[in-house]
Design a protein around this motif. Structure first.
Motif, PDB file in Angstrom:
ATOM      1  N   UNK A 169       2.456   3.257 -10.967  1.00 57.14           N
ATOM      2  CA  UNK A 169       1.268   2.790 -10.251  1.00 57.14           C
ATOM      3  C   UNK A 169       0.878   1.411 -10.757  1.00 57.14           C
ATOM      4  N   UNK A 170       0.818   1.287 -12.090  1.00 58.02           N
ATOM      5  CA  UNK A 170       0.450   0.003 -12.691  1.00 58.02           C
ATOM      6  C   UNK A 170       1.499  -1.074 -12.372  1.00 58.02           C
ATOM      7  N   UNK A 171       2.748  -0.703 -12.458  1.00 57.31           N
ATOM      8  CA  UNK A 171       3.812  -1.682 -12.220  1.00 57.31           C
ATOM      9  C   UNK A 171       3.792  -2.187 -10.777  1.00 57.31           C
ATOM     10  N   UNK A 172       3.690  -1.270  -9.818  1.00 54.15           N
ATOM     11  CA  UNK A 172       3.682  -1.692  -8.410  1.00 54.15           C
ATOM     12  C   UNK A 172       2.415  -2.487  -8.094  1.00 54.15           C
ATOM     13  N   UNK A 173       1.283  -2.098  -8.721  1.00 51.77           N
ATOM     14  CA  UNK A 173       0.049  -2.848  -8.496  1.00 51.77           C
ATOM     15  C   UNK A 173       0.172  -4.274  -9.007  1.00 51.77           C
ATOM     16  N   UNK A 174       0.705  -4.450 -10.203  1.00 51.37           N
ATOM     17  CA  UNK A 174       0.832  -5.797 -10.768  1.00 51.37           C
ATOM     18  C   UNK A 174       1.771  -6.669  -9.933  1.00 51.37           C
ATOM     19  N   UNK A 175       2.844  -6.084  -9.487  1.00 52.66           N
ATOM     20  CA  UNK A 175       3.764  -6.838  -8.631  1.00 52.66           C
ATOM     21  C   UNK A 175       3.077  -7.245  -7.323  1.00 52.66           C
ATOM     22  N   UNK A 176       2.330  -6.301  -6.763  1.00 52.74           N
ATOM     23  CA  UNK A 176       1.622  -6.590  -5.512  1.00 52.74           C
ATOM     24  C   UNK A 176       0.591  -7.690  -5.714  1.00 52.74           C
ATOM     25  N   UNK A 209       0.837  -1.205   0.000  1.00 54.56           N
ATOM     26  CA  UNK A 209       0.000   0.000   0.000  1.00 54.56           C
ATOM     27  C   UNK A 209       0.869   1.252   0.000  1.00 54.56           C
ATOM     28  N   UNK A 210       1.920   1.228   0.832  1.00 58.32           N
ATOM     29  CA  UNK A 210       2.831   2.377   0.890  1.00 58.32           C
ATOM     30  C   UNK A 210       3.391   2.677  -0.503  1.00 58.32           C
ATOM     31  N   UNK A 211       3.885   1.646  -1.164  1.00 58.80           N
ATOM     32  CA  UNK A 211       4.549   1.836  -2.451  1.00 58.80           C
ATOM     33  C   UNK A 211       3.572   2.319  -3.520  1.00 58.80           C
ATOM     34  N   UNK A 212       2.448   1.654  -3.634  1.00 58.28           N
ATOM     35  CA  UNK A 212       1.475   2.007  -4.671  1.00 58.28           C
ATOM     36  C   UNK A 212       0.875   3.390  -4.426  1.00 58.28           C
ATOM     37  N   UNK A 213       0.534   3.680  -3.162  1.00 65.32           N
ATOM     38  CA  UNK A 213      -0.031   4.992  -2.831  1.00 65.32           C
ATOM     39  C   UNK A 213       0.956   6.111  -3.139  1.00 65.32           C
ATOM     40  N   UNK A 214       2.228   5.864  -2.874  1.00 66.85           N
ATOM     41  CA  UNK A 214       3.256   6.873  -3.159  1.00 66.85           C
ATOM     42  C   UNK A 214       3.233   7.263  -4.633  1.00 66.85           C
ATOM     43  N   UNK A 215       3.140   6.258  -5.503  1.00 65.03           N
ATOM     44  CA  UNK A 215       3.145   6.563  -6.938  1.00 65.03           C
ATOM     45  C   UNK A 215       1.859   7.241  -7.382  1.00 65.03           C
ATOM     46  N   UNK A 216       0.733   6.955  -6.703  1.00 67.04           N
ATOM     47  CA  UNK A 216      -0.513   7.667  -7.054  1.00 67.04           C
ATOM     48  C   UNK A 216      -0.390   9.139  -6.684  1.00 67.04           C
ATOM     49  N   UNK A 217       0.261   9.408  -5.541  1.00 67.98           N
ATOM     50  CA  UNK A 217       0.456  10.807  -5.129  1.00 67.98           C
ATOM     51  C   UNK A 217       1.390  11.524  -6.105  1.00 67.98           C
ATOM     52  N   UNK A 218       2.406  10.803  -6.568  1.00 64.16           N
ATOM     53  CA  UNK A 218       3.335  11.389  -7.544  1.00 64.16           C
ATOM     54  C   UNK A 218       2.722  11.437  -8.943  1.00 64.16           C
ATOM     55  N   UNK A 219       1.530  10.820  -9.087  1.00 66.35           N
ATOM     56  CA  UNK A 219       0.812  10.775 -10.362  1.00 66.35           C
ATOM     57  C   UNK A 219       1.676  10.158 -11.474  1.00 66.35           C
TER      58      UNK A 219
END
Length: 612
Positions: free
Chosen positions: A438-445, A423-433
């Motif tokens: 976002x897609x990459x971290x989500x798929x890995x998760x 959640x930390x990693x994916x949320x960080x990229x959403x904040x950075x837009x």
């Protein structure tokens, strides 16, 4: 037995007369008291008596005494109350003469004696009790502590402990209580030099006796908790510096690589109790010789060397100085004792230190951050502390974003099943837009978490819902997540339905989607309830489509839910065809589980009359 008969007969007559004169009980109550006493006296007198008969008798007498106290409302015990308490004491004594092996009965008796103010009888009772239960160390401890607290007879206290330790030479609690009492007694002694040609005080002699008690104990005890307890106790007394050094030296000698003692030593630094140089110059060699491997010996020598070279002990230090000494001790410990337990002691200590930021806030935060960084670099960071470290980096913006990203990637790599870290990693990229990341971290998760990835889907959906040009991607995600069958995913179907109706504002498309989602397994009741609500909000509701929601709900869940049938009935009554109520009622009775039918019929009658 004759004594007991006398007690239960003639000696009770004055009580009844007093109760009658003072009008504390009615004549009927007095007759009932006499009857109950005679009954219980008979039970405790016959050969088939049990200890429970005495317990019952005591409970009755205690309840009666409590009632009398309430009715007399005196500031102190009356003659009657004293007589009744004495009666209870005699019942205990007689019961214990028959059942001395019942430890709980002894303990209740002693509790009674203390409560009623018979303190002078407690020591003798403990002595009698020890004849039968001297095999239990805590009984010796209780006896000695009472003797000290109430009688203040230190000679009897020592006698009890000496006898107890003869039977239980390795009991930690007994050794510790003896040590603690004698140390407290020493603290009250004079410090004037009046003994042995003015070279010693009473207190120094007393401290020598305490040291002898400690030395005798350490011959028998190998449990580290004893040493921790006695060391903590000595910290309360400024005159025990030499004794503290002795205990610390023994702890380092016996437990040189034990994480807990170095945690204790570091905490002492924080409290202002710094190490003093060890008295024996060959201490390192003595300690190291007891360890098996060369690595252990080297680590022990290093730690002992650090302890010996620390600042002189018992100096007054500022908070910042104490924190610095504490951190230095922890750093030395984790460098030599490379275990997760040692690192956890260090990190938890820094975390606790940061609970109070009213003073030295920046310094404390810095020490917490450096500890977390060091644990990460040493590969001893737990999932919990990675979570905390990431929050700290975000909050304080410590270092560039690249370092935060490095920490988050390391965290998920080490703990790939951690939902929170993903959640930390994916949320960080959403904040950075950063849509790509976002897609990459989500798929890995998702690959790592599988059926536990519902929270990550929610983050992904929320991200794309903020982008008006991403309808196709949102539909793709929703179609994917709605096919998941784990319970945590089922509400996404409802979310998709609401999104289509309220955001896309295409109600025909919403109905089509509802029909598709209805086919998915497992069924979701809230899907049908939500669609029924959405149908009701239309300016010109389609009654057939609206009814279809209730049909689907009752077909799928009508066996176990009364409420959905009532909802369906309410719909037909208020918006549909009231003529269908009787038919629906019969359908419901046929569909519901047998044990629910009676309640349904009762609710239906209330429904018909308009009460629900």
């Amino acid at each position: 037995m004759a004594e007991f008969v006398s007690y239960s007969g003639e000696k009770l007559l004055p009580e009844y007369e007093y109760i009658r004169q003072k009008k504390l009980c009615s004549d009927e109550e007095i007759r009932e008291i006499i009857k109950q006493r005679e009954r219980m006296h008979f039970k405790t007198s016959k050969p088939s008596r049990t200890v429970n008969d005495f317990v019952e008798y005591i409970k009755f007498e205690s309840s009666l005494l409590k009632r009398i106290k309430a009715r007399e409302s005196l500031s102190g015990p009356s003659r009657l109350q004293s007589s009744m308490a004495n009666n209870i004491k005699n019942i205990y004594k007689i019961g214990l003469s028959y059942y001395p092996e019942k430890l709980k009965f002894w303990l209740e008796y002693i509790k009674f004696l203390k409560l009623q103010g018979y303190h002078f009888e407690v020591p003798g009772t403990y002595e009698k009790m020890l004849k039968f239960h001297g095999d239990k160390p805590y009984v010796w401890v209780e006896a000695a502590v009472f003797e000290y607290d109430e009688a203040h007879d230190i000679d009897r206290v020592k006698s009890i402990f000496f006898r107890g330790l003869q039977r239980h030479p390795d009991d930690i609690e007994m050794h510790f209580e003896f040590f603690k009492i004698m140390l407290f007694e020493t603290s009250k002694m004079s410090t004037e030099l009046t003994l042995q040609n003015n070279t010693q005080s009473e207190q120094s002699i007393g401290l020598e006796r305490v040291e002898i008690i400690y030395k005798n104990a350490k011959k028998k005890i190998t449990d580290i908790e004893y040493y921790i307890q006695v060391l903590a106790t000595t910290e309360l007394y400024p005159f025990t510096k030499g004794l503290q050094k002795m205990i610390i030296s023994d702890m380092m000698s016996q437990f040189p690589l034990c994480e807990k003692i170095w945690h204790i030593f570091a905490q002492r630094e924080l409290k202002g109790f710094s190490f003093s140089n060890l008295d024996k110059p060959d201490e390192e060699a003595n300690i190291a010789s007891q360890l098996s491997s060369e690595d252990q010996k080297d680590n022990a020598r290093s730690l002992i060397s650090f302890a010996r070279s620390s600042a002189p002990g018992f100096e007054k230090k500022t908070l910042k100085q104490r924190i610095k000494c504490c951190v230095t001790m922890y750093r030395s410990a984790v460098r030599e004792i490379k275990t997760e337990a040692m690192w956890n002691y260090y990190l938890n200590a820094m975390l606790e230190l940061n609970q109070d930021l009213s003073t030295q806030k920046n310094y404390k935060r810095e020490k917490l951050g450096s500890a977390l960084k060091a644990a990460h670099e040493a590969n001893f960071m737990s999932e919990y502390f990675y979570d905390l470290y990431i929050d700290l980096l975000k909050e304080d913006k410590v270092g560039p974003w690249d370092y935060l990203i490095e920490i988050m990637n390391s965290a998920v790599e080490r703990y790939p099943q951690s939902i929170k870290l993903w959640e930390h990693l994916t949320t960080f990229y959403t904040i950075k837009d950063d849509a790509t990341m976002v897609e990459e971290s989500f798929r890995k998760a998702k690959d790592k978490l599988g059926s536990s990835s519902a929270k990550l889907y929610k983050i992904l959906l929320q991200y794309y819902q903020t982008k008006p040009d991403c309808y196709d991607r949102l539909d793709s995600i929703y179609n994917e997540v709605c096919k998941e069958t784990a319970e945590d995913f089922l509400n996404f179907r409802v979310d998709y339905l609401e999104y289509t109706a309220l955001v896309k504002e295409d109600f025909e498309l919403t109905r089509k989607l509802y029909d598709e989602l209805t086919l998915l397994s497992p069924a979701v009741l809230t899907l049908h309830e939500t669609m029924a609500y959405l149908e009701s909000t239309q300016l010109k509701p389609n009654i057939a489509r609206w009814r279809k929601c209730y049909e689907n709900a009752t077909n799928l869940f009508g066996k176990s839910s009364i409420q959905i049938w009532l909802n369906y009935l309410r719909f037909e009554r208020d918006h549909g065809n009231p003529k269908q109520l009787t038919i629906l009622f019969e359908r419901a009775k046929q569909s519901l589980d047998a044990e629910l039918v009676v309640n349904f019929v009762s609710d239906y009658q209330l429904f018909i009359t308009g009460l629900i």
